[in-house]
Design a protein around this motif. Structure first.
Motif, PDB file in Angstrom:
ATOM      1  N   THR A   1      21.243  22.808  38.442  1.00  0.00           N
ATOM      2  CA  THR A   1      22.141  22.787  39.463  1.00  0.00           C
ATOM      3  C   THR A   1      23.366  21.781  39.411  1.00  0.00           C
ATOM      4  O   THR A   1      24.395  22.269  39.530  1.00  0.00           O
ATOM      5  N   ALA A   2      22.804  20.714  38.955  1.00  0.00           N
ATOM      6  CA  ALA A   2      24.008  19.526  38.612  1.00  0.00           C
ATOM      7  C   ALA A   2      24.781  20.115  37.621  1.00  0.00           C
ATOM      8  O   ALA A   2      26.144  19.853  37.637  1.00  0.00           O
ATOM      9  N   ALA A   3      24.340  20.554  36.456  1.00  0.00           N
ATOM     10  CA  ALA A   3      25.371  20.948  35.345  1.00  0.00           C
ATOM     11  C   ALA A   3      26.180  22.336  35.974  1.00  0.00           C
ATOM     12  O   ALA A   3      27.474  22.095  35.523  1.00  0.00           O
ATOM     13  N   ARG A   4      25.671  23.174  36.544  1.00  0.00           N
ATOM     14  CA  ARG A   4      26.569  24.302  36.975  1.00  0.00           C
ATOM     15  C   ARG A   4      27.325  23.711  37.932  1.00  0.00           C
ATOM     16  O   ARG A   4      28.579  24.336  38.036  1.00  0.00           O
ATOM     17  N   THR A   5      27.333  22.914  38.826  1.00  0.00           N
ATOM     18  CA  THR A   5      28.288  22.107  39.541  1.00  0.00           C
ATOM     19  C   THR A   5      29.283  21.617  39.071  1.00  0.00           C
ATOM     20  O   THR A   5      30.531  21.743  38.993  1.00  0.00           O
ATOM     21  N   VAL A   6      29.113  20.700  37.800  1.00  0.00           N
ATOM     22  CA  VAL A   6      29.974  20.114  37.258  1.00  0.00           C
ATOM     23  C   VAL A   6      30.863  21.259  36.243  1.00  0.00           C
ATOM     24  O   VAL A   6      32.077  21.047  36.108  1.00  0.00           O
ATOM     25  N   LEU A   7      30.198  22.062  35.440  1.00  0.00           N
ATOM     26  CA  LEU A   7      30.598  23.100  34.849  1.00  0.00           C
ATOM     27  C   LEU A   7      31.682  23.918  35.753  1.00  0.00           C
ATOM     28  O   LEU A   7      33.004  24.218  35.310  1.00  0.00           O
ATOM     29  N   HIS A   8      31.376  24.251  37.130  1.00  0.00           N
ATOM     30  CA  HIS A   8      32.586  24.857  37.808  1.00  0.00           C
ATOM     31  C   HIS A   8      33.610  24.089  38.234  1.00  0.00           C
ATOM     32  O   HIS A   8      34.600  24.747  38.551  1.00  0.00           O
TER      33      HIS A   8
END
Length: 192
Positions: free
Chosen positions: A133-140
């Protein structure tokens, strides 16, 4: 008798990157690319099933060129470095952010962008689900910010707007907020 191919797959990707950088994503067509390579458009389908797989290969190559191994250190410093590297890699090429974000959203390519950010979160103390979830948030955040920057630069250079893009300071501030939120989540999991 089979006619030998004039170009390798890597040649096609290299020329596609040049077309992308010169003309933009909207003008990166199979017809234009074939003209640049002095072949018929049908010749490109020997290497790529369709335009989407070509775009995925281009996005993957842009990431290969732009992402570097992360420094040793705490996870939050690595995460900041990973996000900054990714932003720089996307901004290095005209429409690079839109291209990588699109092929990633379609599940066709750009996985290295997610992997790079996710790797930085290893050792953070978050479980696998929260790391994802954290990785997707930063990616977005990176995709969105870099796409907005490129759009503003193009609109400004065309005379459509007078505004300057947010730039690295705006990105760094937003990233700092997101990393602080992730850090707070990590701390809440380790506080009795």
């Amino acid at each position: 008798m089979e006619v030998p191919l004039r170009h390798h797959r890597s040649d096609v990707v290299e020329h596609a990157i040049a077309v992308l950088d010169s003309y933009g994503l909207a003008d990166l067509t199979m017809r234009r690319l074939a003209a640049e390579l002095d072949v018929r458009p049908s010749a490109l389908y020997h290497h790529f099933a369709n335009k989407q797989t070509l775009l995925a290969a281009v996005a993957d190559e842009l990431l290969t060129r732009g992402l570097r191994p992360l420094d040793a250190g705490e996870w939050d410093a690595r995460l900041t470095q990973a996000a900054s590297q990714l932003r720089d890699a996307l901004l290095a090429w005209r429409d690079g952010a839109e291209l990588v974000a699109t092929v990633h959203a379609f599940g066709l390519g750009g996985q290295a962008a997610y992997d790079h950010v996710a790797q930085a979160l290893e050792g953070s103390g978050l479980d696998e689900q929260w790391r994802a979830t954290a990785a997707r948030t930063v990616l977005h955040l990176v995709f969105g910010h870099a796409t907005a920057e490129q759009t503003q630069v193009q609109a400004s250079s065309a005379g459509a707007i007078d505004a300057e893009p947010g730039g690295v300071d705006d990105f760094a501030d937003g990233l700092s907020l997101v990393v602080a939120g992730i850090r707070a989540e990590v701390q809440s999991r380790h506080t009795p």
